[in-house]
Design an enzyme around this catalytic site. Sequence first.
Site, PDB file in Angstrom:
ATOM      1  N   ILE A   1      40.033  33.628  34.059  1.00 44.58           N
ATOM      2  CA  ILE A   1      39.281  34.585  33.249  1.00 44.58           C
ATOM      3  C   ILE A   1      40.228  35.408  32.378  1.00 44.58           C
ATOM      4  CG2 ILE A   1      37.633  36.485  33.280  1.00 44.58           C
ATOM      5  CD1 ILE A   1      36.692  35.518  36.016  1.00 44.58           C
TER       6      ILE A   1
ATOM      7  N   ILE B   1      51.996  42.807  40.700  1.00 44.39           N
ATOM      8  CA  ILE B   1      51.431  44.154  40.582  1.00 44.39           C
ATOM      9  C   ILE B   1      51.827  45.044  41.755  1.00 44.39           C
ATOM     10  CG2 ILE B   1      49.494  43.498  39.118  1.00 44.39           C
ATOM     11  CD1 ILE B   1      47.732  43.482  41.638  1.00 44.39           C
TER      12      ILE B   1
ATOM     13  N   ALA C   1      44.248  39.261  41.014  1.00 42.66           N
ATOM     14  CA  ALA C   1      43.670  39.345  42.359  1.00 42.66           C
ATOM     15  C   ALA C   1      43.791  37.997  43.050  1.00 42.66           C
ATOM     16  CB  ALA C   1      42.198  39.745  42.288  1.00 42.66           C
ATOM     17  N   GLU C   2      43.841  38.047  44.366  1.00 40.35           N
ATOM     18  CA  GLU C   2      43.563  36.859  45.167  1.00 40.35           C
ATOM     19  C   GLU C   2      42.054  36.694  45.168  1.00 40.35           C
ATOM     20  OE1 GLU C   2      45.717  34.868  46.424  1.00 40.35           O
ATOM     21  OE2 GLU C   2      47.590  35.998  46.395  1.00 40.35           O
TER      22      GLU C   2
ATOM     23  N   THR D   1      33.643  41.697  41.316  1.00 42.49           N
ATOM     24  CA  THR D   1      32.734  40.572  41.541  1.00 42.49           C
ATOM     25  C   THR D   1      31.407  41.025  42.137  1.00 42.49           C
ATOM     26  OG1 THR D   1      32.435  38.584  42.920  1.00 42.49           O
ATOM     27  CG2 THR D   1      33.933  40.251  43.749  1.00 42.49           C
ATOM     28  N   ASP D   2      30.359  40.237  41.907  1.00 44.03           N
ATOM     29  CA  ASP D   2      29.061  40.523  42.518  1.00 44.03           C
ATOM     30  C   ASP D   2      29.082  40.350  44.030  1.00 44.03           C
ATOM     31  OD1 ASP D   2      29.234  37.743  42.587  1.00 44.03           O
ATOM     32  OD2 ASP D   2      27.237  37.391  41.743  1.00 44.03           O
ATOM     33  N   GLU D   3      30.103  39.673  44.555  1.00 38.66           N
ATOM     34  CA  GLU D   3      30.159  39.425  45.996  1.00 38.66           C
ATOM     35  C   GLU D   3      30.330  40.705  46.808  1.00 38.66           C
ATOM     36  OE1 GLU D   3      32.342  36.030  47.434  1.00 38.66           O
ATOM     37  OE2 GLU D   3      32.417  35.168  45.419  1.00 38.66           O
TER      38      GLU D   3
ATOM     39  N   TYR E   1      37.660  38.310  51.354  1.00 36.32           N
ATOM     40  CA  TYR E   1      37.849  38.411  49.902  1.00 36.32           C
ATOM     41  C   TYR E   1      36.968  39.504  49.311  1.00 36.32           C
ATOM     42  CZ  TYR E   1      36.737  37.598  45.017  1.00 36.32           C
ATOM     43  OH  TYR E   1      36.477  37.782  43.682  1.00 36.32           O
TER      44      TYR E   1
ATOM     45  N   LYS F   1      37.919  43.205  47.540  1.00 33.08           N
ATOM     46  CA  LYS F   1      37.503  43.616  46.197  1.00 33.08           C
ATOM     47  C   LYS F   1      36.675  44.893  46.246  1.00 33.08           C
ATOM     48  CE  LYS F   1      38.170  42.042  42.812  1.00 33.08           C
ATOM     49  NZ  LYS F   1      39.286  42.325  41.869  1.00 33.08           N
TER      50      LYS F   1
ATOM     51  N   ASP G   1      27.363  24.059  57.129  1.00 35.97           N
ATOM     52  CA  ASP G   1      27.683  25.223  56.303  1.00 35.97           C
ATOM     53  C   ASP G   1      28.960  25.885  56.798  1.00 35.97           C
ATOM     54  OD1 ASP G   1      27.394  27.012  54.288  1.00 35.97           O
ATOM     55  OD2 ASP G   1      25.665  28.063  55.135  1.00 35.97           O
TER      56      ASP G   1
END
Length: 340
Positions: A13, A61, A82-83, A124-126, A148, A152, A270
Amino acid sequence: MERVLVTGGAGFIGSHFVKRILQADDVAQVTVLDALTYAGHIENLGEAFLSPKLALVHGNILDADLVDSLVQEHTAIVHFAAESHVDRSFLAAGAFLATNVLGTQTLADAAMRHGIGKFVHVSTDEVYGPLLQGSAHETDPPRPTVPYAASKAASDLVALSYFHTYGVPVCVTRSSNNYGPHQHPEKIIPLFATRLLRGQQITLHGQGQHMRNWLHVEDNCAGVDLVLRAGVPGEVYNIGGGTDFTNKELTDHILRLTGASWDSVIYVPDRRSNDLRYSMTCTKLADLGYRPERDFEEGLAETIDWYRRNPDRWAPLTRNPHAASATAVSAPAGEEARAH
């Protein structure tokens, strides 16, 4: 004239964003700070190196001295570094917390000391966690379920705390799933595309019913750019408005575009903590004038065509997914290449 420091600007991105703002008349300089890990490659920047505005610094960073020296030379920060891969966070949660949380704090400290004009923290939306119905608003509390997303969410809160405590002009963006050219093949669209283009099988978790919103990377970058210019400090902006698909529906599109059949698909149990559905409202950014422009069908076809035409870019990563680019980089004329 703005001088913009872009962390993680050699990633998927970040590199698209760098190419976008290099074209802006009111941007005098863009400096990319990137650790060039397995997911960051100077090849992602490509033709951006033709611009005399661009400089690349190979660094981390978490290096406070390096970060401080760079921030004092710039008027704005856009923080992509970021990771970012959920599965990797299961095995290396400490690395995710160090980079995503402490790295953000290191940048925010430098922004505070040097009076940075704008700090856009990309998330992120997560962080909202799974929603079986309805959509998350920017004011909803984070409810992450995996390391993750938790890292964030924590980094979002750290960044915003520097606005409330020290007045650092921080904005946070939270985007839905991005897709587009030169994304690392660990992510689902390039993973499925590159395997199918090689005649290999792909795997779907569960029954493929996990729902995600897909946003072209260029639309996300347009949203981040708008927040950089017009976002209100201290505010969070969701960036979405793409297309919702279950993973099974997404797979059907990829199969068709690669000329493969459902015989290539294997269903597997899953994975752990696989959130069933994410959803966000995006009216807040729309009120600033944001509208996603890329049609999903067209964007996905262009993306898969890029992987079809550029196996030299992704094939080595499928053999050695942890390898970073080792190509030497020269800074633009008049700039000194810095590394550590």
